[in-house]
Write a protein that holds these residues in place. Structure first.
Motif, PDB file in Angstrom:
ATOM      1  N   ASN A 284      -0.401   4.129   2.080  1.00 53.45           N
ATOM      2  CA  ASN A 284      -0.738   5.218   1.157  1.00 53.45           C
ATOM      3  C   ASN A 284       0.503   5.752   0.456  1.00 53.45           C
ATOM      4  OD1 ASN A 284      -2.848   5.443   3.631  1.00 53.45           O
ATOM      5  ND2 ASN A 284      -3.817   5.820   1.663  1.00 53.45           N
ATOM      6  N   SER A 285       1.206   4.832  -0.190  1.00 52.12           N
ATOM      7  CA  SER A 285       2.394   5.186  -0.968  1.00 52.12           C
ATOM      8  C   SER A 285       2.422   4.305  -2.210  1.00 52.12           C
ATOM      9  CB  SER A 285       3.666   4.986  -0.141  1.00 52.12           C
ATOM     10  OG  SER A 285       3.751   3.631   0.305  1.00 52.12           O
ATOM     11  N   PHE A 286       3.158   4.777  -3.228  1.00 52.25           N
ATOM     12  CA  PHE A 286       3.249   4.026  -4.480  1.00 52.25           C
ATOM     13  C   PHE A 286       4.565   4.404  -5.176  1.00 52.25           C
ATOM     14  CE2 PHE A 286       2.485   2.999  -8.889  1.00 52.25           C
ATOM     15  CZ  PHE A 286       1.783   1.811  -8.812  1.00 52.25           C
ATOM     16  N   PRO A 287       5.292   3.459  -5.756  1.00 49.68           N
ATOM     17  CA  PRO A 287       4.914   2.066  -6.015  1.00 49.68           C
ATOM     18  C   PRO A 287       5.160   1.126  -4.839  1.00 49.68           C
ATOM     19  CG  PRO A 287       7.007   2.541  -7.060  1.00 49.68           C
ATOM     20  CD  PRO A 287       6.529   3.836  -6.477  1.00 49.68           C
ATOM     21  N   LYS A 288       6.016   1.540  -3.887  1.00 52.44           N
ATOM     22  CA  LYS A 288       6.266   0.678  -2.738  1.00 52.44           C
ATOM     23  C   LYS A 288       5.135   0.785  -1.725  1.00 52.44           C
ATOM     24  CE  LYS A 288      11.348   0.792  -2.928  1.00 52.44           C
ATOM     25  NZ  LYS A 288      12.584   1.106  -2.168  1.00 52.44           N
ATOM     26  N   MET A 289       5.029  -0.220  -0.885  1.00 55.26           N
ATOM     27  CA  MET A 289       4.087  -0.194   0.227  1.00 55.26           C
ATOM     28  C   MET A 289       4.895   0.134   1.475  1.00 55.26           C
ATOM     29  SD  MET A 289       1.622  -3.451  -0.770  1.00 55.26           S
ATOM     30  CE  MET A 289       0.345  -3.039   0.430  1.00 55.26           C
ATOM     31  N   GLY A 290       4.860   1.405   1.860  1.00 59.57           N
ATOM     32  CA  GLY A 290       5.748   1.863   2.920  1.00 59.57           C
ATOM     33  C   GLY A 290       7.162   1.956   2.364  1.00 59.57           C
ATOM     34  N   GLU A 291       8.090   1.275   3.021  1.00 57.94           N
ATOM     35  CA  GLU A 291       9.486   1.275   2.585  1.00 57.94           C
ATOM     36  C   GLU A 291       9.849   0.008   1.823  1.00 57.94           C
ATOM     37  OE1 GLU A 291      11.473   3.833   2.945  1.00 57.94           O
ATOM     38  OE2 GLU A 291       9.866   4.966   3.929  1.00 57.94           O
ATOM     39  N   PRO A 295       5.437  -5.924   1.851  1.00 57.50           N
ATOM     40  CA  PRO A 295       5.368  -5.557   3.277  1.00 57.50           C
ATOM     41  C   PRO A 295       5.523  -6.767   4.199  1.00 57.50           C
ATOM     42  CG  PRO A 295       3.191  -5.479   2.259  1.00 57.50           C
ATOM     43  CD  PRO A 295       4.166  -5.706   1.145  1.00 57.50           C
ATOM     44  N   ASP A 296       5.973  -6.508   5.410  1.00 55.06           N
ATOM     45  CA  ASP A 296       6.213  -7.584   6.378  1.00 55.06           C
ATOM     46  C   ASP A 296       4.947  -8.305   6.797  1.00 55.06           C
ATOM     47  OD1 ASP A 296       8.917  -7.018   6.357  1.00 55.06           O
ATOM     48  OD2 ASP A 296       8.776  -5.595   8.034  1.00 55.06           O
TER      49      ASP A 296
END
Length: 403
Positions: A284-291, A295-296
């Motif tokens: 639940n973040s944007f533009p990144k997915m998490g950090e 994502p891994d």
């Protein structure tokens, strides 16, 4: 000497029809009458021949009907999205075409319906402490969705029979409306096939009961196809075709618009996988997915292809970038169209498509950041159909005139 059997292909106006039949009217061997939708030519010493004459007036009637039907399909899509978001879709565990049209009324009938629901995984795993009052809320939501689906079916089938008998359809239009009616019936069966997947016992007791994301996307995809076909056909009957001068640039614009429309459809369809897997809740973040930008756990499942359809992270990732790609394509379409001379109505259609694309992206990001609230998520789902509507509007405006 008797006149042979007559069959005429008449233009779409009563004045032209009158001129084409003037020579028949003058013949003493015939009697004829012209009425809305068809002309009857009767040879005095032979059988009556009915010649269908779909006119401009009948085209408008059929066009309005199909646009109205597409509106009903739009309502079904929106209501289905709300049903999914409120987790009401598995509250009705039986499917009867006529019997279930009457909801429970007495206390005994409600207790009986609730006892059926208690036998299935959703109650046992998720809603084991649900009260009868709470059950009534989700039951009425699903019941309303199913009744709306029956209304859609009647809105297609009954007018089809009437217009057919009145001679309002050309041969090609008969094929189209039969296909639309058949698709409505198929859509109902597919809906029940989807619900059945959520009523089945899973492999493990901890598995969350939900409908198959594959069947959900098929159900939504078929509804969008029905909507698109109805709206397209209705608009082409209602809106006069623009007499655009053929050029290389116009051909490129048409191809660009078709590709953009396909992207809009594909992005909306990918949203069904997001809904089916609750993938909107994983990052639940944007533009990144998490950090991270990537994502891994993007390719955590094996074989790799499973991630595209079954990994919530990958499904959300795909939907994000499909949305961004669609927005980019629509922006490019708008900029390209500004370099051409186009009719005012066409420019309005492209402008509406562009404005809706940016609105839809804002709605999608907001839905993600606020952890998928029902009202915002339902608005975002409705926005996807609105975007598809404007894409079809643009394609109808740019269609090639058949001479």
């Amino acid at each position: 000497m008797l006149l042979p059997s007559l069959r005429f292909i008449l233009p779409n106006s009563y004045n032209a029809a009158w001129r084409n039949f003037s020579r028949i009217k003058q013949s003493p061997l015939t009697q004829w009458s012209l009425r809305r939708g068809q002309t009857t030519v009767a040879i005095k010493s032979g059988p009556v021949t009915t010649v269908s004459i779909p006119s401009a007036a009948t085209d408008r009637v059929v066009g309005r009907w199909l646009v109205g039907c597409s509106g009903l399909v739009l309502g079904a899509v929106i209501l289905g999205g709300v049903t999914r978001l409120t987790e009401s879709g598995l509250s009705m565990v039986d499917w009867h075409l006529v019997k279930e049209m009457k909801p429970p009324r007495t206390q005994a009938e409600w207790e009986d319906e609730f006892s059926k629901y208690k036998q299935f995984p959703e109650f046992k795993i998720l809603n084991h402490d649900m009260t009868l009052t709470e059950f009534k809320c989700i039951f009425y939501m699903e019941w309303g969705h199913r009744m709306w689906g029956r209304l859609v079916g009647l809105a297609y089938i009954i007018p089809t029979a009437y217009f057919w008998s009145r001679g309002y359809f050309t041969r090609s239009m008969k094929t189209r409306v039969l296909g639309l009616c058949g698709f409505v019936f198929f859509q109902g069966l597919l809906g029940w096939y989807m619900v059945k997947s959520g009523l089945e016992e899973k492999q493990g007791p901890s598995d969350i009961p939900r409908v198959s994301q594959y069947r959900l996307s098929a159900h939504l995809g078929s509804a969008l196809l029905l909507y698109s076909a109805s709206l397209w056909t209705g608009l082409t009957l209602l809106l006069p075709a623009n007499k655009l001068p053929e050029s290389r640039r116009l051909l490129q614009l048409r191809r660009f618009a078709k590709g953009t429309g396909a992207l809009v459809f594909l992005t909306a369809l990918s949203g069904a996988f997001v809904a089916g897997l609750d993938a909107g809740l994983v990052y639940n973040s944007f533009p990144k997915m998490g950090e991270r930008w990537i994502p891994d756990d993007l390719l955590a499942f094996s074989p790799t292809l499973r991630n595209v359809f079954e990994n919530p992270t990958t499904v959300q990732f795909d939907h994000r970038y499909l949305g961004i790609t669609t927005l980019t394509a629509i922006t490019g379409l708008y900029l390209f169209s500004r370099r051409m001379f186009l009719p005012r109505r066409t420019r309005i259609a492209i402008g509406c498509l562009t404005a809706m694309a940016y609105t839809q992206v804002v709605l999608g990001i907001s839905t993600l950041l606020f952890y998928v609230p029902t009202s915002l998520a339902a608005t975002h789902q409705s926005g996807s159909v609105a975007l598809l509507t404007f894409a079809i509007f643009v394609l109808a405006e740019l269609r090639k005139v058949v001479k």
